[in-house]
Scaffold this motif. Structure first.
Motif, PDB file in Angstrom:
ATOM      1  N   VAL A  70      16.293 -11.508  -6.407  1.00  0.00           N
ATOM      2  CA  VAL A  70      15.356 -12.084  -7.356  1.00  0.00           C
ATOM      3  C   VAL A  70      16.083 -12.412  -8.650  1.00  0.00           C
ATOM      4  N   LYS A  71      15.918 -13.653  -9.118  1.00  0.00           N
ATOM      5  CA  LYS A  71      16.431 -14.026 -10.437  1.00  0.00           C
ATOM      6  C   LYS A  71      15.418 -13.505 -11.444  1.00  0.00           C
ATOM      7  N   VAL A  72      15.829 -12.584 -12.320  1.00  0.00           N
ATOM      8  CA  VAL A  72      14.906 -11.943 -13.250  1.00  0.00           C
ATOM      9  C   VAL A  72      15.086 -12.418 -14.687  1.00  0.00           C
ATOM     10  N   SER A  73      16.001 -13.336 -14.937  1.00  0.00           N
ATOM     11  CA  SER A  73      16.129 -13.901 -16.273  1.00  0.00           C
ATOM     12  C   SER A  73      15.317 -15.197 -16.307  1.00  0.00           C
ATOM     13  N   GLY A  74      14.611 -15.416 -17.406  1.00  0.00           N
ATOM     14  CA  GLY A  74      13.732 -16.584 -17.473  1.00  0.00           C
ATOM     15  C   GLY A  74      12.532 -16.353 -16.583  1.00  0.00           C
ATOM     16  N   ARG A  75      12.184 -17.324 -15.771  1.00  0.00           N
ATOM     17  CA  ARG A  75      11.091 -17.161 -14.806  1.00  0.00           C
ATOM     18  C   ARG A  75      11.602 -16.425 -13.585  1.00  0.00           C
ATOM     19  N   ASP A  76      10.922 -15.356 -13.200  1.00  0.00           N
ATOM     20  CA  ASP A  76      11.317 -14.606 -12.008  1.00  0.00           C
ATOM     21  C   ASP A  76      11.075 -15.457 -10.768  1.00  0.00           C
ATOM     22  N   ARG A  77      12.062 -15.463  -9.875  1.00  0.00           N
ATOM     23  CA  ARG A  77      11.871 -16.167  -8.615  1.00  0.00           C
ATOM     24  C   ARG A  77      12.820 -15.617  -7.570  1.00  0.00           C
ATOM     25  N   VAL A  78      12.363 -15.652  -6.329  1.00  0.00           N
ATOM     26  CA  VAL A  78      13.167 -15.189  -5.207  1.00  0.00           C
ATOM     27  C   VAL A  78      14.170 -16.280  -4.853  1.00  0.00           C
ATOM     28  N   VAL A  79      15.453 -15.914  -4.797  1.00  0.00           N
ATOM     29  CA  VAL A  79      16.480 -16.897  -4.452  1.00  0.00           C
ATOM     30  C   VAL A  79      17.026 -16.697  -3.044  1.00  0.00           C
ATOM     31  N   ASP A  80      16.778 -15.521  -2.455  1.00  0.00           N
ATOM     32  CA  ASP A  80      17.220 -15.272  -1.083  1.00  0.00           C
ATOM     33  C   ASP A  80      16.377 -14.152  -0.492  1.00  0.00           C
ATOM     34  N   HIS A  81      16.151 -14.215   0.813  1.00  0.00           N
ATOM     35  CA  HIS A  81      15.411 -13.183   1.531  1.00  0.00           C
ATOM     36  C   HIS A  81      16.076 -12.997   2.885  1.00  0.00           C
ATOM     37  N   GLN A  82      16.321 -11.755   3.235  1.00  0.00           N
ATOM     38  CA  GLN A  82      16.886 -11.456   4.546  1.00  0.00           C
ATOM     39  C   GLN A  82      16.198 -10.234   5.117  1.00  0.00           C
ATOM     40  N   ARG A  83      16.040 -10.231   6.415  1.00  0.00           N
ATOM     41  CA  ARG A  83      15.510  -9.073   7.141  1.00  0.00           C
ATOM     42  C   ARG A  83      16.686  -8.475   7.891  1.00  0.00           C
ATOM     43  N   VAL A  84      16.968  -7.196   7.627  1.00  0.00           N
ATOM     44  CA  VAL A  84      18.142  -6.554   8.209  1.00  0.00           C
ATOM     45  C   VAL A  84      17.736  -5.311   8.989  1.00  0.00           C
ATOM     46  N   SER A  85      18.617  -4.906   9.885  1.00  0.00           N
ATOM     47  CA  SER A  85      18.442  -3.665  10.643  1.00  0.00           C
ATOM     48  C   SER A  85      19.583  -2.731  10.287  1.00  0.00           C
ATOM     49  N   PRO A  86      19.284  -1.604   9.623  1.00  0.00           N
ATOM     50  CA  PRO A  86      20.348  -0.654   9.304  1.00  0.00           C
ATOM     51  C   PRO A  86      21.013  -0.156  10.574  1.00  0.00           C
ATOM     52  N   GLY A  87      22.297   0.084  10.485  1.00  0.00           N
ATOM     53  CA  GLY A  87      23.058   0.545  11.642  1.00  0.00           C
ATOM     54  C   GLY A  87      22.854   2.024  11.912  1.00  0.00           C
ATOM     55  N   GLY A  88      23.709   2.579  12.732  1.00  0.00           N
ATOM     56  CA  GLY A  88      23.635   3.989  13.101  1.00  0.00           C
ATOM     57  C   GLY A  88      23.818   4.925  11.926  1.00  0.00           C
ATOM     58  N   ASP A  89      24.447   4.449  10.862  1.00  0.00           N
ATOM     59  CA  ASP A  89      24.636   5.278   9.667  1.00  0.00           C
ATOM     60  C   ASP A  89      23.512   5.071   8.653  1.00  0.00           C
ATOM     61  N   ASP A  90      22.417   4.413   9.067  1.00  0.00           N
ATOM     62  CA  ASP A  90      21.251   4.133   8.213  1.00  0.00           C
ATOM     63  C   ASP A  90      21.619   3.286   6.998  1.00  0.00           C
ATOM     64  N   ALA A  91      22.626   2.418   7.138  1.00  0.00           N
ATOM     65  CA  ALA A  91      23.090   1.595   6.025  1.00  0.00           C
ATOM     66  C   ALA A  91      23.216   0.141   6.461  1.00  0.00           C
ATOM     67  N   PHE A  92      23.270  -0.756   5.478  1.00  0.00           N
ATOM     68  CA  PHE A  92      23.476  -2.172   5.745  1.00  0.00           C
ATOM     69  C   PHE A  92      24.215  -2.801   4.570  1.00  0.00           C
ATOM     70  N   THR A  93      24.838  -3.949   4.835  1.00  0.00           N
ATOM     71  CA  THR A  93      25.513  -4.739   3.806  1.00  0.00           C
ATOM     72  C   THR A  93      25.130  -6.192   4.011  1.00  0.00           C
ATOM     73  N   ILE A  94      24.759  -6.845   2.922  1.00  0.00           N
ATOM     74  CA  ILE A  94      24.420  -8.273   2.941  1.00  0.00           C
ATOM     75  C   ILE A  94      25.361  -8.980   1.975  1.00  0.00           C
ATOM     76  N   ARG A  95      25.939 -10.075   2.431  1.00  0.00           N
ATOM     77  CA  ARG A  95      26.803 -10.886   1.571  1.00  0.00           C
ATOM     78  C   ARG A  95      26.193 -12.276   1.446  1.00  0.00           C
ATOM     79  N   GLY A  96      26.282 -12.844   0.263  1.00  0.00           N
ATOM     80  CA  GLY A  96      25.748 -14.183   0.047  1.00  0.00           C
ATOM     81  C   GLY A  96      26.412 -14.840  -1.143  1.00  0.00           C
ATOM     82  N   TRP A  97      25.953 -16.028  -1.468  1.00  0.00           N
ATOM     83  CA  TRP A  97      26.517 -16.767  -2.595  1.00  0.00           C
ATOM     84  C   TRP A  97      25.438 -17.692  -3.144  1.00  0.00           C
ATOM     85  N   GLY A  98      25.735 -18.347  -4.243  1.00  0.00           N
ATOM     86  CA  GLY A  98      24.804 -19.299  -4.820  1.00  0.00           C
ATOM     87  C   GLY A  98      24.111 -18.813  -6.080  1.00  0.00           C
ATOM     88  N   LEU A  99      24.540 -17.671  -6.624  1.00  0.00           N
ATOM     89  CA  LEU A  99      23.931 -17.206  -7.859  1.00  0.00           C
ATOM     90  C   LEU A  99      24.471 -18.023  -9.028  1.00  0.00           C
TER      91      LEU A  99
END
Length: 128
Positions: A70-99
């Protein structure tokens, strides 16, 4: 105004994120003020000067987690959304760009078992 289901879903998601960021605005009852160990932050956001980002989540118990950037400076807006499944270690990593340079962003997550969580706010500092 558009009447498509996609447009309505976008408005609904924006309302949910704004409500999450605004917070409930109520205090806990006095009985809840007793010692409660602080929960470790599960969600972190790291941003780079080139507009790329990394979201890391840990200790999630649900099999599916929704994560919004979420971009929280100025007008708040969602810039990306992903649905992920945590692995066996109950963790996840998401990489992206465009900020965008000089804007502030926050990661927000939700799952049924883990409820809402959000990262610290991070500002994209540009090297120019």
């Amino acid at each position: 105004m558009r009447k498509s289901p996609t447009w309505r879903l976008l408005l609904l998601m924006a309302g949910v994120v704004l409500g999450l960021i605004a917070g409930p605005g109520v205090t806990a009852p006095a009985a809840a003020a007793e010692f409660t160990p602080a929960a470790a932050q599960r969600l972190t956001l790291e941003v780079n000067s080139n507009g790329s980002y990394v979201v890391q989540g840990r200790n999630y118990k649900d099999s599916v987690v929704d994560v919004w950037i979420v971009k929280v400076s100025g007008r708040d807006r969602v810039v990306d959304h992903q649905r992920v499944s945590p692995g066996g270690d109950d963790a996840f990593t998401i990489r992206g760009w465009g900020l965008v340079c000089s804007e502030t962003y926050q990661a927000v997550s939700y799952s049924h078992k883990d409820d809402w969580d959000r990262s610290d706010r991070e500002r994209v500092r540009c090297d120019r």
